[in-house]
Design an enzyme around this catalytic site. Structure first.
Site, PDB file in Angstrom:
ATOM      1  N   GLY A  28       0.883  -1.170   0.000  1.00 16.89           N
ATOM      2  CA  GLY A  28       0.000   0.000   0.000  1.00 16.89           C
ATOM      3  C   GLY A  28       0.912   1.209   0.000  1.00 16.89           C
ATOM      4  O   GLY A  28       1.973   1.163   0.634  1.00 16.89           O
ATOM      5  N   ARG A 102     -11.556  -3.544  -1.415  1.00 19.30           N
ATOM      6  CA  ARG A 102     -11.130  -2.568  -0.408  1.00 19.30           C
ATOM      7  C   ARG A 102     -12.240  -1.589  -0.020  1.00 19.30           C
ATOM      8  O   ARG A 102     -12.000  -0.684   0.769  1.00 19.30           O
ATOM      9  CB  ARG A 102      -9.888  -1.801  -0.899  1.00 19.30           C
ATOM     10  CG  ARG A 102     -10.170  -0.826  -2.018  1.00 19.30           C
ATOM     11  CD  ARG A 102      -8.942  -0.236  -2.674  1.00 19.30           C
ATOM     12  NE  ARG A 102      -7.978   0.377  -1.783  1.00 19.30           N
ATOM     13  CZ  ARG A 102      -6.902   1.026  -2.235  1.00 19.30           C
ATOM     14  NH1 ARG A 102      -6.676   1.142  -3.539  1.00 19.30           N
ATOM     15  NH2 ARG A 102      -6.041   1.565  -1.390  1.00 19.30           N
ATOM     16  N   ASN A 165      -0.872  11.177  -5.990  1.00 13.65           N
ATOM     17  CA  ASN A 165      -1.075   9.755  -6.319  1.00 13.65           C
ATOM     18  C   ASN A 165      -2.526   9.456  -6.732  1.00 13.65           C
ATOM     19  O   ASN A 165      -3.270   8.776  -6.022  1.00 13.65           O
ATOM     20  CB  ASN A 165      -0.695   8.929  -5.083  1.00 13.65           C
ATOM     21  CG  ASN A 165       0.091   7.685  -5.471  1.00 13.65           C
ATOM     22  OD1 ASN A 165       0.200   7.346  -6.664  1.00 13.65           O
ATOM     23  ND2 ASN A 165       0.631   7.000  -4.481  1.00 13.65           N
ATOM     24  N   TYR A 166      -2.902   9.920  -7.920  1.00 10.70           N
ATOM     25  CA  TYR A 166      -4.306   9.875  -8.356  1.00 10.70           C
ATOM     26  C   TYR A 166      -4.718   8.492  -8.866  1.00 10.70           C
ATOM     27  O   TYR A 166      -4.083   7.941  -9.752  1.00 10.70           O
ATOM     28  CB  TYR A 166      -4.513  10.924  -9.457  1.00 10.70           C
ATOM     29  CG  TYR A 166      -5.911  10.966 -10.022  1.00 10.70           C
ATOM     30  CD1 TYR A 166      -7.007  11.145  -9.196  1.00 10.70           C
ATOM     31  CD2 TYR A 166      -6.130  10.823 -11.392  1.00 10.70           C
ATOM     32  CE1 TYR A 166      -8.302  11.185  -9.714  1.00 10.70           C
ATOM     33  CE2 TYR A 166      -7.413  10.868 -11.921  1.00 10.70           C
ATOM     34  CZ  TYR A 166      -8.494  11.051 -11.070  1.00 10.70           C
ATOM     35  OH  TYR A 166      -9.760  11.083 -11.584  1.00 10.70           O
ATOM     36  N   GLY A 227       8.773   9.972 -14.130  1.00 13.97           N
ATOM     37  CA  GLY A 227       9.326   8.683 -14.558  1.00 13.97           C
ATOM     38  C   GLY A 227      10.832   8.781 -14.740  1.00 13.97           C
ATOM     39  O   GLY A 227      11.514   9.422 -13.946  1.00 13.97           O
ATOM     40  N   GLY A 257       7.294   5.391  -7.202  1.00 16.23           N
ATOM     41  CA  GLY A 257       7.005   6.694  -6.607  1.00 16.23           C
ATOM     42  C   GLY A 257       6.985   6.626  -5.082  1.00 16.23           C
ATOM     43  O   GLY A 257       7.406   7.565  -4.405  1.00 16.23           O
ATOM     44  N   ASP A 258       6.499   5.513  -4.538  1.00 16.38           N
ATOM     45  CA  ASP A 258       6.426   5.363  -3.071  1.00 16.38           C
ATOM     46  C   ASP A 258       7.832   5.294  -2.475  1.00 16.38           C
ATOM     47  O   ASP A 258       8.120   5.928  -1.454  1.00 16.38           O
ATOM     48  CB  ASP A 258       5.674   4.079  -2.678  1.00 16.38           C
ATOM     49  CG  ASP A 258       4.312   3.980  -3.336  1.00 16.38           C
ATOM     50  OD1 ASP A 258       3.762   5.030  -3.711  1.00 16.38           O
ATOM     51  OD2 ASP A 258       3.803   2.851  -3.501  1.00 16.38           O
TER      52      ASP A 258
HETATM   53  P1  ADP Z   1       4.934   7.247  -9.870  1.00 11.57           P
HETATM   54  O1  ADP Z   1       5.356   5.847  -9.551  1.00 11.57           O
HETATM   55  O2  ADP Z   1       4.487   8.024  -8.675  1.00 11.57           O
HETATM   56  O3  ADP Z   1       4.045   7.379 -11.062  1.00 11.57           O
HETATM   57  P2  ADP Z   1       7.205   7.921 -11.502  1.00 11.57           P
HETATM   58  O4  ADP Z   1       6.777   6.970 -12.551  1.00 11.57           O
HETATM   59  O5  ADP Z   1       7.494   9.311 -11.929  1.00 11.57           O
HETATM   60  O6  ADP Z   1       6.246   8.043 -10.264  1.00 11.57           O
HETATM   61  O7  ADP Z   1       8.485   7.281 -10.826  1.00 11.57           O
HETATM   62  C1  ADP Z   1       8.962   7.723  -9.587  1.00 11.57           C
HETATM   63  C2  ADP Z   1      10.470   7.770  -9.616  1.00 11.57           C
HETATM   64  O8  ADP Z   1      10.975   6.475  -9.945  1.00 11.57           O
HETATM   65  C3  ADP Z   1      11.028   8.692 -10.665  1.00 11.57           C
HETATM   66  O9  ADP Z   1      11.111  10.017 -10.190  1.00 11.57           O
HETATM   67  C4  ADP Z   1      12.394   8.084 -10.933  1.00 11.57           C
HETATM   68  O10 ADP Z   1      13.296   8.510  -9.951  1.00 11.57           O
HETATM   69  C5  ADP Z   1      12.145   6.600 -10.733  1.00 11.57           C
HETATM   70  N1  ADP Z   1      11.913   5.916 -12.018  1.00 11.57           N
HETATM   71  C6  ADP Z   1      10.727   5.598 -12.574  1.00 11.57           C
HETATM   72  N2  ADP Z   1      10.907   4.952 -13.758  1.00 11.57           N
HETATM   73  C7  ADP Z   1      12.243   4.868 -13.939  1.00 11.57           C
HETATM   74  C8  ADP Z   1      13.100   4.310 -14.955  1.00 11.57           C
HETATM   75  N3  ADP Z   1      12.611   3.690 -16.039  1.00 11.57           N
HETATM   76  N4  ADP Z   1      14.443   4.411 -14.778  1.00 11.57           N
HETATM   77  C9  ADP Z   1      14.964   5.011 -13.694  1.00 11.57           C
HETATM   78  N5  ADP Z   1      14.225   5.550 -12.720  1.00 11.57           N
HETATM   79  C10 ADP Z   1      12.891   5.491 -12.823  1.00 11.57           C
END
Ligand code: ADP
Length: 307
Positions: A28, A102, A165-166, A227, A257-258
């Site tokens: 979670g 949930r 986190n939508y 990302g 992201g977490d």
């Molecule tokens: P969420 O999971 O909240 O959607 P992101 O997809 O932006 O957030 O990913 C969160 C963090 O994970 C990014 O800021 C980055 O640091 C890391 N990350 C995500 N994807 C990659 C990737 N393909 N390569 C390296 N780091 C990544």
């Protein structure tokens, strides 16, 4: 000793393995963040604030929190409810699909447990974290009390941290989400949005547009995740772009992201500057996405962080 409270829901995870076998674990968003924070910054007291039930799975979940050295003083036990649960399956193309149970989980009741004693304890914290998922699962009737608690904590000097986190499926309408997010952004001292999260809600398509959108709010520290592209931070008027080294061997992006949030906040609570906090957080997220599931095995994670 610094301390942080993460309020929200941890669920029972059932992962489909080969030959009709299910692997059971716990995950979670707020719990995932707490785990990675504590693994990287053991000196920071890290608490999860949630409600579980009186059943055996709840007891196992509590034991798991404790085995990750998470403080459980504000993990409440509801008389009749049980934890939420989800099933995850990955097809031959690597696409994941989920089924959730949930809607009636104990965690939805967590705000009912926030009495004056709990508030007293939360007021001693350095940070109070909630996400868009925390907001979505809290019962509508409890929202007024929740926002009162957040305001009281802010007035007591606790830093309010919000990750949007939508998750569209958890909300009745976009209008309802926007109304709640407006309150969250109004009270937040730190926010950690992902670009993708805000695109659907506010039609913003870049890190710059996210920063621009948040300008009217008085948010001290903004960390925009995008990302593998980049992370952009804004502290006061200082805008910084941080380079992320893309991971080539992505196995499962669950909880990237977490992990980022947990490690970033742990670093900030340990007085690290924003740039090193981002680098550590990105390193943690990069390690997590090379493992299946939300929680990477501790030894593998520690090894990756030590590199
Ligand atoms: P969420 O999971 O909240 O959607 P992101 O997809 O932006 O957030 O990913 C969160 C963090 O994970 C990014 O800021 C980055 O640091 C890391 N990350 C995500 N994807 C990659 C990737 N393909 N390569 C390296 N780091 C990544």
């Amino acid at each position: 000793m610094k301390n942080i409270y993460f309020i929200g829901e941890c669920m029972v995870e059932l992962r489909a393995m080969s030959a009709g076998t299910l692997h059971q674990s716990f995950a979670g968003d707020v719990y995932n963040s707490a785990v990675y924070l504590k693994r990287c910054f053991p000196q920071v007291t890290t608490s999860v604030v949630t409600a579980l039930g009186q059943d055996n799975l709840s007891k196992k979940m509590l034991q798991r929190f404790e085995s990750e050295k998470i403080n459980t003083q504000l993990v409440f036990a509801h008389d009749t409810k049980v934890p939420g649960m989800y099933y995850i399956e990955t097809d031959e193309h690597g696409e994941r699909s989920f089924i959730y149970w949930r809607n009636d989980s104990a965690a939805k009741k967590v705000v009912d447990f926030l009495d004056s004693d709990a508030l007293e304890q939360l007021s001693q914290g350095d940070m109070f974290f909630f996400s868009g998922i925390s907001l979505a699962i809290i019962e509508e009737s409890a929202r007024k009390h929740f926002w009162k608690v957040v305001k009281q904590l802010k007035d007591a000097g606790v830093k309010i941290v919000f990750d949007p986190n939508y998750r569209a499926r958890l909300w009745n309408s976009v209008e309802e989400t926007k109304e709640q997010y407006h309150l969250a952004f109004t009270l937040a001292d730190i926010t950690l949005p992902g670009v993708e999260d805000l695109t659907t809600l506010y039609d913003v398509h870049s890190v710059e547009a996210v920063v621009e959108y948040l300008k009217p709010y008085q948010i001290e520290e903004i960390v925009v995740k995008n990302g593998p592209e980049s992370v952009v931070t804004k502290e006061g008027d200082t805008l910084q772009s941080h380079t992320i080294i893309p991971v080539t061997n992505v196995v499962d992006t669950t909880s990237a992201g977490d992990a980022f949030n947990g490690v970033y906040l742990g670093a900030r609570l340990s007085d690290k500057p924003i740039s090193s906090a981002v680098q550590l957080a990105a390193k943690a997220a990069g390690a997590v996405i090379q493992q299946p599931g939300a929680i990477a095995p501790k030894d593998i994670f520690q090894l990756a962080m030590a590199e």
